[in-house]
Design a protein around this motif. Structure first.
Motif, short mmCIF file in Angstrom:
data_model
loop_
_atom_site.label_atom_id
_atom_site.label_comp_id
_atom_site.label_asym_id
_atom_site.label_seq_id
_atom_site.Cartn_x
_atom_site.Cartn_y
_atom_site.Cartn_z
N GLU A 87 -16.27 -0.56 -5.55
CA GLU A 87 -15.30 0.72 -4.79
C GLU A 87 -13.76 1.21 -5.05
OE1 GLU A 87 -18.16 0.32 -2.70
OE2 GLU A 87 -18.75 -0.88 -3.31
N ILE A 88 -12.79 0.04 -5.42
CA ILE A 88 -11.66 1.11 -6.12
C ILE A 88 -11.91 1.84 -6.95
CG2 ILE A 88 -9.55 1.39 -7.29
CD1 ILE A 88 -9.39 -2.41 -5.66
N MET B 146 -14.36 4.95 -5.11
CA MET B 146 -13.08 6.01 -4.48
C MET B 146 -12.20 6.80 -5.49
SD MET B 146 -11.98 4.12 -1.16
CE MET B 146 -11.31 2.10 -1.68
N ASP B 147 -11.99 6.37 -6.73
CA ASP B 147 -11.57 6.99 -7.08
C ASP B 147 -11.60 8.36 -8.28
OD1 ASP B 147 -8.81 7.58 -9.12
OD2 ASP B 147 -10.10 7.34 -10.96
N LYS B 148 -13.36 8.04 -7.77
CA LYS B 148 -13.99 8.90 -8.77
C LYS B 148 -14.19 9.83 -7.99
CE LYS B 148 -18.67 9.35 -11.63
NZ LYS B 148 -19.32 8.83 -12.42
N GLY B 149 -14.60 9.56 -6.36
CA GLY B 149 -14.59 10.60 -5.05
C GLY B 149 -13.77 11.47 -4.77
N SER B 150 -12.25 11.46 -5.54
CA SER B 150 -11.09 11.72 -4.69
C SER B 150 -10.67 11.11 -3.27
CB SER B 150 -11.03 12.72 -5.21
OG SER B 150 -11.52 13.47 -6.26
N LYS B 151 -11.28 10.03 -3.14
CA LYS B 151 -11.02 9.24 -1.99
C LYS B 151 -10.53 8.27 -1.79
CE LYS B 151 -14.67 11.44 -0.26
NZ LYS B 151 -14.32 13.01 0.43
N LEU B 152 -9.59 7.91 -2.91
CA LEU B 152 -8.92 6.93 -2.69
C LEU B 152 -7.18 6.86 -2.26
CD1 LEU B 152 -8.55 3.73 -3.71
CD2 LEU B 152 -7.99 4.19 -6.25
N GLN C 243 -2.18 6.23 -10.65
CA GLN C 243 -2.37 5.30 -11.43
C GLN C 243 -2.46 4.61 -10.57
OE1 GLN C 243 -2.25 4.60 -14.62
NE2 GLN C 243 -1.18 6.39 -14.85
N LEU C 244 -3.52 4.60 -9.17
CA LEU C 244 -3.48 3.64 -8.11
C LEU C 244 -4.51 2.73 -8.43
CD1 LEU C 244 -2.68 2.96 -5.32
CD2 LEU C 244 -3.89 5.22 -4.14
N HIS C 245 -5.85 3.55 -9.32
CA HIS C 245 -6.99 2.62 -9.74
C HIS C 245 -6.75 2.11 -10.14
CE1 HIS C 245 -6.38 5.94 -12.83
NE2 HIS C 245 -7.13 5.08 -13.52
N LYS C 246 -4.85 1.47 -10.83
CA LYS C 246 -5.31 0.68 -11.84
C LYS C 246 -4.80 0.00 -10.74
CE LYS C 246 -5.67 3.01 -16.20
NZ LYS C 246 -4.96 3.31 -17.66
N ASN C 247 -2.91 0.42 -10.34
CA ASN C 247 -2.29 -0.50 -9.66
C ASN C 247 -2.50 -1.54 -8.30
OD1 ASN C 247 0.08 0.12 -11.31
ND2 ASN C 247 0.20 1.97 -10.63
N LEU C 248 -3.47 -0.85 -7.56
CA LEU C 248 -4.63 -1.06 -6.24
C LEU C 248 -4.98 -2.44 -6.81
CD1 LEU C 248 -4.90 -1.59 -3.47
CD2 LEU C 248 -7.07 0.10 -3.85
N PRO C 249 -5.87 -2.89 -7.89
CA PRO C 249 -6.48 -3.92 -8.45
C PRO C 249 -5.29 -5.59 -8.61
CG PRO C 249 -7.89 -2.24 -9.20
CD PRO C 249 -6.19 -1.69 -8.83
N LEU D 190 0.49 -1.01 0.11
CA LEU D 190 0.47 -0.47 0.33
C LEU D 190 0.84 0.94 0.11
CD1 LEU D 190 -2.88 -0.69 2.98
CD2 LEU D 190 -2.85 -0.47 0.22
N GLY D 191 1.79 1.15 1.23
CA GLY D 191 2.93 2.53 0.77
C GLY D 191 2.99 3.09 -0.63
N LYS D 192 3.74 1.78 -1.13
CA LYS D 192 4.60 1.81 -2.43
C LYS D 192 3.57 2.43 -3.14
CE LYS D 192 8.22 -1.80 -1.93
NZ LYS D 192 9.09 -2.95 -2.31
N LEU D 193 2.48 1.60 -3.22
CA LEU D 193 1.47 2.14 -4.95
C LEU D 193 1.51 3.39 -4.47
CD1 LEU D 193 -1.18 -0.70 -4.04
CD2 LEU D 193 0.16 -0.16 -5.96
N LEU D 194 1.59 4.31 -3.19
CA LEU D 194 1.81 5.67 -3.11
C LEU D 194 2.06 6.50 -3.89
CD1 LEU D 194 0.13 5.75 0.95
CD2 LEU D 194 -1.20 6.38 -1.59
N GLY D 195 3.49 6.15 -4.16
CA GLY D 195 4.15 6.68 -4.83
C GLY D 195 4.28 6.80 -6.26
N ASP D 196 2.84 6.53 -7.19
CA ASP D 196 2.27 5.89 -8.38
C ASP D 196 0.74 7.08 -8.18
OD1 ASP D 196 1.88 6.94 -10.84
OD2 ASP D 196 2.36 5.15 -11.63
N SER D 197 0.67 7.40 -7.53
CA SER D 197 -0.93 8.01 -7.13
C SER D 197 -1.73 8.33 -8.45
CB SER D 197 -0.72 9.42 -6.20
OG SER D 197 -0.22 10.21 -6.40
#
Length: 222
Positions: free
Chosen positions: A122-123, A126-132, A94-100, A85-92
């Motif tokens: 839900e991913i 959250m991405d659409k609502g700027s919450k992810l 693309q988070l909506h693609k990398n988390l799945p 989860l921490g490393k995913l934030l390095g490319d925020s």
């Protein structure tokens, strides 16, 4: 100190994260995000110590047997991705693609949990609502390492999360209380109760607080 008090800080953090979902989610739908994220963070913390060994084994041989990866992880599950989860934030962006993609790298038993919960939806929401990004960041900082939050404490925490987010749920949506699980386990293991273990047999027990619980699920939970 009791196990329930041991995780008060973690429980408070989880509910503070839930409050950030306001606007994109109604309060009765917070659990659609919070419960999967608690599960994800718990298994991530559990696998952290053996993650490199599992990834190295998989990268050396993508066809490696499931049993070998489980042995490497030290658990009945594993993840073959270098993501956290921490490393995913390095490319925020693309988070909506990398988390799945990260979730898809779990062993089949863990992937099925997220599939059943339809967490991919839900991913996207959250991405659409700027919450992810905010949710992932907060959960990446939540300490659920088994070395510091043992299984008993984690059980109390999960029960409290379920209870709080199910206050307005329909009957039957709640999890079976641990006391009922323990009772049914003792009954199933008692002398002269071998017939309870016959394949395909389902025993229903009336629980005036929670409705009907089925022993196979209770035994799995135990």
């Amino acid at each position: 100190m009791s196990a329930s008090l041991d995780v008060k800080k973690q429980i408070d953090t989880v509910f503070s994260i839930a409050n950030t979902l306001r606007g994109t989610y109604q309060p009765d739908k917070y659990r659609d995000v919070i419960i999967p994220m608690v599960i994800l963070r718990r298994v991530e913390c559990a696998l952290s110590a053996t993650k490199d060994a599992v990834c190295e084994a998989y990268e050396a041989n993508p066809g490696i047997a499931d049993a070998m990866l489980r042995r490497k992880s030290g658990y009945a599950f594993y993840n073959t991705s270098r993501w956290t989860l921490g490393k995913l934030l390095g490319d925020s962006a693309q988070l909506h693609k990398n988390l799945p993609t990260y979730i898809d790298a779990f062993s089949p038993n863990i992937k099925q949990i997220f599939a059943d919960l339809e967490f991919d939806k839900e991913i996207a929401k959250m991405d659409k609502g700027s919450k992810l990004t905010g949710v992932v960041r907060k959960f990446s900082e939540l300490d659920l390492d088994p070395a510091r939050v043992n299984n008993v404490a984690m059980g109390y925490m999960f029960e409290e999360v379920i209870r709080r987010f199910s206050e307005n749920a329909e009957a039957g949506d709640h999890y079976t209380p641990r006391e009922v699980v323990h009772l049914l386990t003792r009954l199933a293991l008692a002398e002269g109760c071998d017939d309870l273990k016959e394949p395909g047999k389902v025993i229903k027990v009336g629980d005036f607080a929670c409705g009907i619980c089925k022993t196979p699920y209770c035994l799995m939970a135990a």
